[in-house]
Write a protein that holds these residues in place. Structure first.
Motif, short mmCIF file in Angstrom:
data_model
loop_
_atom_site.label_atom_id
_atom_site.label_comp_id
_atom_site.label_asym_id
_atom_site.label_seq_id
_atom_site.Cartn_x
_atom_site.Cartn_y
_atom_site.Cartn_z
N VAL A 86 16.86 19.03 2.05
CA VAL A 86 15.83 19.25 2.75
C VAL A 86 15.50 17.89 3.73
N ALA A 87 15.63 16.88 3.14
CA ALA A 87 15.14 15.72 3.86
C ALA A 87 15.61 15.38 5.20
N VAL A 88 17.01 15.64 5.39
CA VAL A 88 17.58 15.17 6.26
C VAL A 88 17.20 15.82 7.68
N PRO A 89 16.59 17.09 7.78
CA PRO A 89 16.10 17.35 9.17
C PRO A 89 14.59 16.89 9.43
N PHE A 90 13.75 16.69 8.14
CA PHE A 90 12.82 16.25 8.54
C PHE A 90 12.69 14.72 8.64
N ILE A 91 13.67 14.06 8.09
CA ILE A 91 13.57 12.53 8.50
C ILE A 91 13.98 12.54 9.95
N LEU A 92 15.11 13.33 10.48
CA LEU A 92 15.27 13.36 11.74
C LEU A 92 14.18 13.70 12.86
N TRP A 93 13.43 14.66 12.31
CA TRP A 93 12.34 15.07 12.88
C TRP A 93 11.16 13.72 13.20
N LYS A 103 12.52 -1.70 8.02
CA LYS A 103 12.71 -0.51 8.63
C LYS A 103 14.25 -0.11 8.70
N ILE A 104 14.41 1.22 8.61
CA ILE A 104 15.85 2.02 8.87
C ILE A 104 15.71 3.03 9.99
N ALA A 105 16.27 2.92 10.80
CA ALA A 105 16.39 3.96 11.78
C ALA A 105 14.89 3.95 12.50
N THR A 134 0.62 -1.10 0.09
CA THR A 134 -0.15 0.02 -0.01
C THR A 134 0.78 1.33 -0.02
N TYR A 135 1.73 1.22 1.08
CA TYR A 135 2.41 2.64 1.01
C TYR A 135 3.34 2.85 -0.23
N VAL A 175 10.86 1.73 5.06
CA VAL A 175 11.54 2.09 3.83
C VAL A 175 10.75 2.98 3.15
N GLU A 176 9.58 2.68 3.06
CA GLU A 176 8.44 3.78 2.34
C GLU A 176 8.60 5.06 2.74
N GLU A 177 8.76 5.27 4.19
CA GLU A 177 8.66 6.59 4.54
C GLU A 177 10.01 7.46 4.27
N TRP A 178 11.06 6.84 4.10
CA TRP A 178 12.30 7.26 3.59
C TRP A 178 12.19 7.79 2.03
N LEU A 179 11.39 6.87 1.16
CA LEU A 179 10.96 7.32 0.00
C LEU A 179 10.29 8.35 -0.33
#
Length: 229
Positions: A42-49, A70-72, A5-6, A76-80
């Motif tokens: 841009v993704a780096v701070p938002f992923i850390l958040w 899952k990563i951290a 789905t994701y 993995v879909e959330e990273w994408l």
């Protein structure tokens, strides 16, 4: 099929824009490298958040809608997600800016920035104990103030108009992620950490969060491509 789905949400978000990137009138494919760099910045701070909020239980993911990798702590879909959504957004902005005269929207820069800062400040002061609300307010205010007063970007009005154009896509993607059209949400929210105001199934904070992320992606992409308009 449910576990895709994701992944499918990400795929259908980006596929039409990706294919259109090779159109000879657009040729956005020549900017793929700069997009990847800008979106990563841009993704780096938002992923850390994202990692922090997931760890604190501000939100969490129903893994039955994911591949289970899952990563951290994030699927993995959330990273994408932090590449697929910005790609569709930046591509749309690029095309509208290229083929239509949107400079008229610059006349609304001051109105947009001052109204947003005032409204967000009031919300932040009233609901400072709600973590998602507070951090979204702070990040968006800082983003707008930096772009308007420091970077002196006259395209905030133009970008805001494009963001409104993107709203149907926002409601489609975030709607599914938050439970529209599927039995349960992919992303779940702690009711103590946000206002509880939803647009259909979407927390209103998501729209503000997405707005700040959108503006920052446009800003960094423009910096790398040398486009100042």
């Amino acid at each position: 099929m449910m576990q895709y789905t994701y992944l499918l949400i990400n795929f259908f978000t980006v596929i039409i824009c990706f294919l259109a990137s090779f159109d000879r009138r657009i040729q956005f494919h020549k900017l793929f490298g700069k997009f990847l760099i800008s979106s990563t910045i841009v993704a780096v701070p938002f992923i850390l958040w994202d990692i922090w909020f997931t760890g604190r239980g501000v939100w969490w993911f129903d893994l039955k809608y994911t591949l289970g990798v899952k990563i951290a702590g994030l699927p993995v879909e959330e990273w994408l997600f932090f590449y697929c959504i910005p790609f569709a957004c930046v591509f749309t902005y690029y095309c509208l800016d290229k083929f239509y005269k949107l400079d008229w929207a610059g006349a609304f820069n001051n109105l947009i920035v001052f109204t947003a800062v005032i409204v967000l400040s009031v919300v932040g002061l009233l609901y400072y104990e709600r973590l998602y609300t507070l951090l979204t307010v702070i990040v968006t205010i800082l983003t707008l103030c930096y772009l308007h007063f420091v970077a002196e970007k006259e395209w905030i009005g133009k970008a805001s108009f494009v963001y409104l154009v993107l709203m149907p896509g926002f409601f489609a993607v975030n709607g599914i992620l938050t439970g529209s059209l599927i039995p349960s949400p992919v992303v779940n929210y702690n009711p103590d950490e946000f206002l509880g105001i939803r647009m259909t199934t979407i927390p209103v904070e998501d729209a503000v969060y997405g707005y700040s992320q959108f503006l920052l992606n446009i800003f960094v992409f423009k910096k790398l491509t040398g486009n100042k308009k």
